[in-house]
Design an enzyme around this catalytic site. Structure first.
Site, short mmCIF file in Angstrom:
data_model
loop_
_atom_site.label_atom_id
_atom_site.label_comp_id
_atom_site.label_asym_id
_atom_site.label_seq_id
_atom_site.Cartn_x
_atom_site.Cartn_y
_atom_site.Cartn_z
N SER A 217 3.85 -18.08 -26.38
CA SER A 217 3.66 -16.82 -25.58
C SER A 217 5.71 -16.29 -26.74
CB SER A 217 4.46 -17.21 -24.44
OG SER A 217 5.11 -16.19 -23.95
N TYR B 198 8.72 -21.75 -17.42
CA TYR B 198 7.31 -21.21 -18.47
C TYR B 198 7.88 -21.44 -20.23
CZ TYR B 198 4.33 -17.44 -19.57
OH TYR B 198 3.74 -16.95 -21.05
P1 NAP Z 1 -4.29 -14.49 -15.96
O1 NAP Z 1 -4.57 -12.67 -16.04
O2 NAP Z 1 -3.27 -14.80 -14.81
O3 NAP Z 1 -5.04 -15.03 -16.46
C1 NAP Z 1 -5.19 -16.69 -16.16
C2 NAP Z 1 -6.51 -17.78 -16.14
O4 NAP Z 1 -6.34 -18.98 -16.53
C3 NAP Z 1 -7.53 -17.71 -15.91
O5 NAP Z 1 -8.62 -16.80 -15.81
C4 NAP Z 1 -6.86 -18.08 -14.16
O6 NAP Z 1 -8.11 -18.41 -13.33
C5 NAP Z 1 -7.44 -19.90 -15.42
N1 NAP Z 1 -6.61 -20.75 -14.79
C6 NAP Z 1 -5.09 -20.50 -14.36
N2 NAP Z 1 -4.83 -21.89 -14.38
C7 NAP Z 1 -5.59 -23.02 -14.43
C8 NAP Z 1 -6.24 -24.11 -14.13
N3 NAP Z 1 -5.30 -25.18 -14.30
N4 NAP Z 1 -7.04 -24.95 -14.56
C9 NAP Z 1 -8.48 -23.82 -15.76
N5 NAP Z 1 -7.59 -22.72 -15.63
C10 NAP Z 1 -6.66 -21.99 -14.86
O7 NAP Z 1 -3.15 -14.81 -17.06
P2 NAP Z 1 -2.84 -13.71 -18.49
O8 NAP Z 1 -1.88 -12.90 -18.75
O9 NAP Z 1 -4.48 -13.45 -19.44
O10 NAP Z 1 -2.21 -14.91 -19.66
C11 NAP Z 1 -3.59 -16.25 -20.28
C12 NAP Z 1 -2.04 -16.99 -21.21
O11 NAP Z 1 -1.86 -16.26 -21.54
C13 NAP Z 1 -1.14 -17.52 -20.65
O12 NAP Z 1 -1.12 -18.94 -21.72
C14 NAP Z 1 0.32 -16.55 -20.39
O13 NAP Z 1 1.36 -17.78 -21.02
C15 NAP Z 1 -0.10 -16.25 -21.93
N6 NAP Z 1 0.50 -15.29 -22.32
C16 NAP Z 1 0.31 -13.72 -21.46
C17 NAP Z 1 1.32 -13.05 -21.28
C18 NAP Z 1 1.35 -12.05 -20.56
O14 NAP Z 1 1.88 -10.54 -20.95
N7 NAP Z 1 0.33 -11.97 -20.14
C19 NAP Z 1 2.41 -13.45 -22.43
C20 NAP Z 1 2.45 -14.33 -22.90
C21 NAP Z 1 1.70 -15.61 -22.88
P3 NAP Z 1 -8.07 -19.36 -12.25
O15 NAP Z 1 -7.19 -19.00 -11.09
O16 NAP Z 1 -9.70 -19.18 -11.33
O17 NAP Z 1 -8.39 -20.71 -12.46
#
Ligand code: NAP
Length: 251
Positions: free
Chosen positions: A143, A157
């Site tokens: 991130s 985080y």
């Molecule tokens: P999201 O929409 O909340 O999706 C998260 C995914 O991770 C879901 O598939 C969830 O499924 C899975 N997950 C969560 N905990 C887990 C665990 N313990 N074991 C296996 N799967 C797990 O999140 P997102 O926004 O796409 O973020 C994805 C990644 O991008 C993260 O690492 C986040 O830090 C990074 N990121 C996101 C943003 C943003 O703006 N969205 C920005 C910077 C970085 P289940 O809950 O069913 O397990």
């Protein structure tokens, strides 16, 4: 022209939603065999069905990536079903907010275990199978928050996301002799299910802070992951790619 990745076996953790879903769909589109991993099997299977519906190969698998046993069984499943592991996208992550005055040790551990310790667990679980291929690619989803910026409520985080980069730099050196690269995409604010949980005010505030004038799409991040996974990126390791519409640039 980039060499085709058709037939490569890819694991995408957190592949059932948001950025992970975008990564899974993109690798599916280019003909990879994709194992989509999340704790909720039905969600992972739904994304797998989106890929198979258009002629691709994909399987949903339920695992909690913070469990060493479940990370190992995830790797074994990719080997059994898809013939090995060529590419690991370690993307699963959570971002619950808690300012320091209310954050408990349990809150801190939960975020570090899910985001950072899981990076170690999934990489080490997949390594024997990736090494067996003679070359491989690991792409982490870090991130901008932590490595570059801060945001109130996300000290745990930010630490987890900065920690992933520290992990990757040493891993890159250790894995280089095996032809394996490890690199990280660093998303800015990307429209995902998880991000929307921060509420409309957060989304508006972020849009206003992004020079390119919009939040990112999951495809924006998936394209970065696809580049790191390509044969043509084979001389790049231990590096990062910020994909944020210019958000970190203004003074
Ligand atoms: P999201 O929409 O909340 O999706 C998260 C995914 O991770 C879901 O598939 C969830 O499924 C899975 N997950 C969560 N905990 C887990 C665990 N313990 N074991 C296996 N799967 C797990 O999140 P997102 O926004 O796409 O973020 C994805 C990644 O991008 C993260 O690492 C986040 O830090 C990074 N990121 C996101 C943003 C943003 O703006 N969205 C920005 C910077 C970085 P289940 O809950 O069913 O397990």
């Amino acid at each position: 022209m980039f060499t085709s990745l058709k037939g490569r076996s890819v694991i995408v953790t957190g592949g059932s939603k948001g950025i992970g879903r975008g990564i899974a769909l993109r690798f599916g589109e280019v003909g990879c065999k994709v194992l989509i991993v999340s704790r909720t099997l039905a969600d992972a299977e739904k994304v797998a069905a989106e890929i198979t519906a258009v002629g691709g190969t994909a399987t949903g698998f339920a695992a909690d990536v913070s469990s060493p046993e479940q990370a190992r069984s995830m790797a074994q499943t990719a080997v059994d079903l898809h013939g090995g592991i060529d590419i690991l996208c370690a993307n699963a992550g959570i971002f619950p907010a808690a300012t320091l005055d209310v954050m408990t040790p349990e809150d801190f551990d939960h975020v570090i275990n899910t985001n950072l310790r899981s990076t170690f667990l999934t990489v080490s679980a997949c390594l024997p199978a990736i090494k067996a291929q003679g070359k491989g690619r690991i792409v982490l989803t870090s991130s901008i928050t932590g490595p570059i910026t801060g945001y109130p409520g996300w000290s745990h985080y930010g630490a987890s996301k900065a920690g992933q980069l520290g992990f990757a730099r040493t891993a890159a050196i250790e894995l280089a002799p095996f032809g394996i690269t490890i690199n990280s995409v660093m998303p800015g604010n990307i429209l995902t299910e998880g991000l929307l949980e921060n509420g409309p005010d957060y989304v508006k505030q972020m849009e206003a802070a992004i020079p390119l004038g919009r939040l990112g799409t999951v495809a924006d991040i998936a394209n970065g992951a696809l580049f790191f996974a390509s044969d043509e990126a084979g001389f790049i390791t231990g590096q990062t790619l910020v994909i944020d519409g210019g958000q970190v640039l203004p003074e």
